[in-house]
Write an enzyme that holds these catalytic residues in place. Structure first.
Site, PDB file in Angstrom:
ATOM      1  N   ASP A  46      24.144  25.573 -12.024  1.00  0.00           N
ATOM      2  CA  ASP A  46      23.569  25.675 -13.363  1.00  0.00           C
ATOM      3  C   ASP A  46      22.080  25.428 -13.202  1.00  0.00           C
ATOM      4  O   ASP A  46      21.654  24.432 -12.607  1.00  0.00           O
ATOM      5  CB  ASP A  46      24.196  24.693 -14.356  1.00  0.00           C
ATOM      6  CG  ASP A  46      23.925  25.159 -15.784  1.00  0.00           C
ATOM      7  OD1 ASP A  46      24.259  26.316 -16.106  1.00  0.00           O
ATOM      8  OD2 ASP A  46      23.343  24.387 -16.571  1.00  0.00           O
TER       9      ASP A  46
ATOM     10  N   GLY B  59      21.658  38.065  -9.515  1.00  0.00           N
ATOM     11  CA  GLY B  59      20.474  37.567  -8.794  1.00  0.00           C
ATOM     12  C   GLY B  59      20.802  36.312  -7.996  1.00  0.00           C
ATOM     13  O   GLY B  59      20.453  36.195  -6.812  1.00  0.00           O
TER      14      GLY B  59
ATOM     15  N   TYR C 239      13.263  34.517 -14.785  1.00  0.00           N
ATOM     16  CA  TYR C 239      11.891  34.153 -15.121  1.00  0.00           C
ATOM     17  C   TYR C 239      10.926  34.293 -13.941  1.00  0.00           C
ATOM     18  O   TYR C 239       9.744  33.952 -14.067  1.00  0.00           O
ATOM     19  CB  TYR C 239      11.848  32.705 -15.642  1.00  0.00           C
ATOM     20  CG  TYR C 239      12.583  32.509 -16.953  1.00  0.00           C
ATOM     21  CD1 TYR C 239      11.941  32.719 -18.176  1.00  0.00           C
ATOM     22  CD2 TYR C 239      13.919  32.127 -16.980  1.00  0.00           C
ATOM     23  CE1 TYR C 239      12.620  32.548 -19.377  1.00  0.00           C
ATOM     24  CE2 TYR C 239      14.612  31.959 -18.182  1.00  0.00           C
ATOM     25  CZ  TYR C 239      13.951  32.169 -19.373  1.00  0.00           C
ATOM     26  OH  TYR C 239      14.623  32.002 -20.560  1.00  0.00           O
ATOM     27  N   ASP C 240      11.394  34.790 -12.813  1.00  0.00           N
ATOM     28  CA  ASP C 240      10.529  34.877 -11.626  1.00  0.00           C
ATOM     29  C   ASP C 240       9.201  35.605 -11.881  1.00  0.00           C
ATOM     30  O   ASP C 240       8.176  35.184 -11.356  1.00  0.00           O
ATOM     31  CB  ASP C 240      11.279  35.553 -10.465  1.00  0.00           C
ATOM     32  CG  ASP C 240      12.244  34.604  -9.772  1.00  0.00           C
ATOM     33  OD1 ASP C 240      12.121  33.378  -9.964  1.00  0.00           O
ATOM     34  OD2 ASP C 240      13.133  35.080  -9.049  1.00  0.00           O
TER      35      ASP C 240
ATOM     36  N   PHE D  78      14.663  37.510  -9.983  1.00  0.00           N
ATOM     37  CA  PHE D  78      15.370  37.802 -11.238  1.00  0.00           C
ATOM     38  C   PHE D  78      14.889  36.814 -12.299  1.00  0.00           C
ATOM     39  O   PHE D  78      14.055  35.937 -12.031  1.00  0.00           O
ATOM     40  CB  PHE D  78      16.888  37.696 -11.036  1.00  0.00           C
ATOM     41  CG  PHE D  78      17.374  36.299 -10.708  1.00  0.00           C
ATOM     42  CD1 PHE D  78      17.326  35.823  -9.413  1.00  0.00           C
ATOM     43  CD2 PHE D  78      17.869  35.465 -11.699  1.00  0.00           C
ATOM     44  CE1 PHE D  78      17.771  34.537  -9.099  1.00  0.00           C
ATOM     45  CE2 PHE D  78      18.324  34.181 -11.401  1.00  0.00           C
ATOM     46  CZ  PHE D  78      18.271  33.716 -10.099  1.00  0.00           C
TER      47      PHE D  78
ATOM     48  N   HIS E 219      14.017  26.095  -5.923  1.00  0.00           N
ATOM     49  CA  HIS E 219      14.910  25.042  -6.424  1.00  0.00           C
ATOM     50  C   HIS E 219      16.319  25.211  -5.841  1.00  0.00           C
ATOM     51  O   HIS E 219      16.966  24.258  -5.428  1.00  0.00           O
ATOM     52  CB  HIS E 219      14.946  25.085  -7.952  1.00  0.00           C
ATOM     53  CG  HIS E 219      15.165  26.454  -8.543  1.00  0.00           C
ATOM     54  ND1 HIS E 219      14.499  27.573  -8.095  1.00  0.00           N
ATOM     55  CD2 HIS E 219      16.004  26.897  -9.513  1.00  0.00           C
ATOM     56  CE1 HIS E 219      14.908  28.621  -8.775  1.00  0.00           C
ATOM     57  NE2 HIS E 219      15.825  28.241  -9.641  1.00  0.00           N
ATOM     58  N   ARG E 220      16.788  26.471  -5.779  1.00  0.00           N
ATOM     59  CA  ARG E 220      18.140  26.751  -5.276  1.00  0.00           C
ATOM     60  C   ARG E 220      18.213  26.459  -3.772  1.00  0.00           C
ATOM     61  O   ARG E 220      19.191  25.871  -3.294  1.00  0.00           O
ATOM     62  CB  ARG E 220      18.478  28.228  -5.567  1.00  0.00           C
ATOM     63  CG  ARG E 220      19.905  28.621  -5.273  1.00  0.00           C
ATOM     64  CD  ARG E 220      20.292  29.884  -6.029  1.00  0.00           C
ATOM     65  NE  ARG E 220      20.277  29.669  -7.469  1.00  0.00           N
ATOM     66  CZ  ARG E 220      19.320  30.113  -8.291  1.00  0.00           C
ATOM     67  NH1 ARG E 220      18.329  30.859  -7.839  1.00  0.00           N
ATOM     68  NH2 ARG E 220      19.363  29.818  -9.577  1.00  0.00           N
TER      69      ARG E 220
HETATM   70  O1  LIG Z   1      26.263  30.771 -15.319  1.00  0.00           O
HETATM   71  P1  LIG Z   1      26.171  31.838 -14.263  1.00  0.00           P
HETATM   72  O2  LIG Z   1      27.346  32.761 -14.272  1.00  0.00           O
HETATM   73  O3  LIG Z   1      25.886  31.282 -12.905  1.00  0.00           O
HETATM   74  O4  LIG Z   1      24.915  32.788 -14.586  1.00  0.00           O
HETATM   75  P2  LIG Z   1      23.770  32.533 -15.688  1.00  0.00           P
HETATM   76  O5  LIG Z   1      22.752  33.602 -15.573  1.00  0.00           O
HETATM   77  O6  LIG Z   1      24.393  32.320 -17.026  1.00  0.00           O
HETATM   78  O7  LIG Z   1      23.116  31.200 -15.148  1.00  0.00           O
HETATM   79  P3  LIG Z   1      22.800  29.838 -15.902  1.00  0.00           P
HETATM   80  O8  LIG Z   1      23.787  29.579 -16.955  1.00  0.00           O
HETATM   81  O9  LIG Z   1      22.643  28.808 -14.820  1.00  0.00           O
HETATM   82  O10 LIG Z   1      21.392  30.122 -16.577  1.00  0.00           O
HETATM   83  C1  LIG Z   1      20.244  30.040 -15.780  1.00  0.00           C
HETATM   84  C2  LIG Z   1      19.159  30.983 -16.249  1.00  0.00           C
HETATM   85  O11 LIG Z   1      17.912  30.433 -15.744  1.00  0.00           O
HETATM   86  C3  LIG Z   1      17.165  31.421 -15.109  1.00  0.00           C
HETATM   87  N1  LIG Z   1      17.010  31.139 -13.666  1.00  0.00           N
HETATM   88  C4  LIG Z   1      17.759  30.307 -12.894  1.00  0.00           C
HETATM   89  N2  LIG Z   1      17.362  30.364 -11.613  1.00  0.00           N
HETATM   90  C5  LIG Z   1      16.346  31.251 -11.574  1.00  0.00           C
HETATM   91  C6  LIG Z   1      15.534  31.753 -10.539  1.00  0.00           C
HETATM   92  O12 LIG Z   1      15.707  31.412  -9.274  1.00  0.00           O
HETATM   93  N3  LIG Z   1      14.589  32.636 -10.868  1.00  0.00           N
HETATM   94  C7  LIG Z   1      14.420  33.041 -12.133  1.00  0.00           C
HETATM   95  N4  LIG Z   1      15.149  32.649 -13.171  1.00  0.00           N
HETATM   96  C8  LIG Z   1      16.121  31.741 -12.896  1.00  0.00           C
HETATM   97  C9  LIG Z   1      17.884  32.750 -15.293  1.00  0.00           C
HETATM   98  O13 LIG Z   1      17.333  33.393 -16.397  1.00  0.00           O
HETATM   99  C10 LIG Z   1      19.314  32.347 -15.596  1.00  0.00           C
HETATM  100  O14 LIG Z   1      19.949  33.261 -16.434  1.00  0.00           O
HETATM  101 MG   LIG Z   2      25.585  30.749 -17.399  1.00  0.00          MG
END
Ligand SMILES: O=P(O)(O)OP(=O)(O)OP(=O)(O)OC[C@H]1O[C@@H](n2cnc3c(O)ncnc32)[C@H](O)[C@@H]1O
Ligand SMILES: [Mg+2]
Length: 207
Positions: A70, A13, A157-158, A155, A183-184
């Site tokens: 992160d 995502g 929590y959206d 993806f 946020h991103r």
């Molecule tokens: O570490 P990477 O490989 O980047 O992938 P990850 O899914 O493990 O990513 P994180 O460790 O940063 O965990 C962030 C979690 O927060 C949530 N999240 C982050 N950004 C989001 C978004 O834009 N919309 C919805 N959920 C989000 C999502 O569930 C992610 O799995």
């Molecule tokens: Mg991660």
């Protein structure tokens, strides 16, 4: 001239959003899977530490500059949980359905005004594994947790994240809209202006 940057993420995502956002900025990014980078252990106690760990790991494995994200969601009623543990809130890493179900369960019966929450995105950019001055950017997106899921886009929590300025869930927003206000998107805009400033100083190379 564009130089390749490794995107230190395995989240499909996020990678989609980065491709859309960075493509628009004319930056060539390749996911770390293309280089068989092993996942970094996220042992930090803050988004900032974890983003740096992920970027450093990707630099070390590829010898290229790397960008890591992160991110997570902070819920006020839960004293900031799941926060840095958002990906593994319900136990198993990346089980979005279980994470959303647990969040709904923990907020059962909680009034709308007490359901305030925000997404954080911390980006770390490192030129090489020993970079002593990683660039760090932070974007925040304010909203609240809904009482049921809504929407098919996005993806994580959206589907539970209500966006007041759009009066719908983040998963109901077309991706172009999310990529303007999330946020991103906010963190990436900061990164882009830092790169632009740098490229006007060091002519020809934004990195
Ligand atoms: O570490 P990477 O490989 O980047 O992938 P990850 O899914 O493990 O990513 P994180 O460790 O940063 O965990 C962030 C979690 O927060 C949530 N999240 C982050 N950004 C989001 C978004 O834009 N919309 C919805 N959920 C989000 C999502 O569930 C992610 O799995
Ligand atoms: Mg991660």
């Amino acid at each position: 001239m564009n130089k390749t940057i490794v995107l230190a993420s395995n989240n499909a995502g996020k990678i989609k959003e980065f491709n859309a956002l960075l493509g628009d900025m004319g930056i060539d990014v390749k996911p770390q899977s293309e280089f068989n980078v092993e996942e970094a252990e996220e042992t930090g106690l803050s988004f900032i530490e974890n983003a740096i760990l992920k970027a450093r790991n990707a630099c070390a494995h590829t010898g290229l500059p790397a960008l890591a994200d992160d991110s997570g969601i902070e819920v006020d009623y839960l004293d900031g949980a799941p926060g840095i543990y958002s990906a593994r809130f319900a136990g198993e890493h990346g089980d979005n359905e279980a994470n959303n179900a647990l969040l709904l369960e923990k907020l059962e019966g909680v009034a709308e005004l007490e359901r305030t929450a925000r997404f954080h995105c911390v980006l770390a950019y490192m030129r090489h594994k020993d970079d002593p001055t990683p660039l760090v950017f932070h974007g925040v997106w304010e909203g609240r947790i809904m009482t049921s899921t809504e929407g098919q886009e996005g993806f994580g929590y959206d589907p539970l994240f209500y966006v007041p300025e759009c009066a719908c869930s983040a998963a109901s927003l077309p991706k172009e809209v999310k990529n303007q206000i999330s946020h991103r998107a906010k963190a990436l805009k900061q990164l882009f202006s830092a790169f632009q400033k740098q490229s006007s100083v060091q002519q020809g190379t934004p990195f």
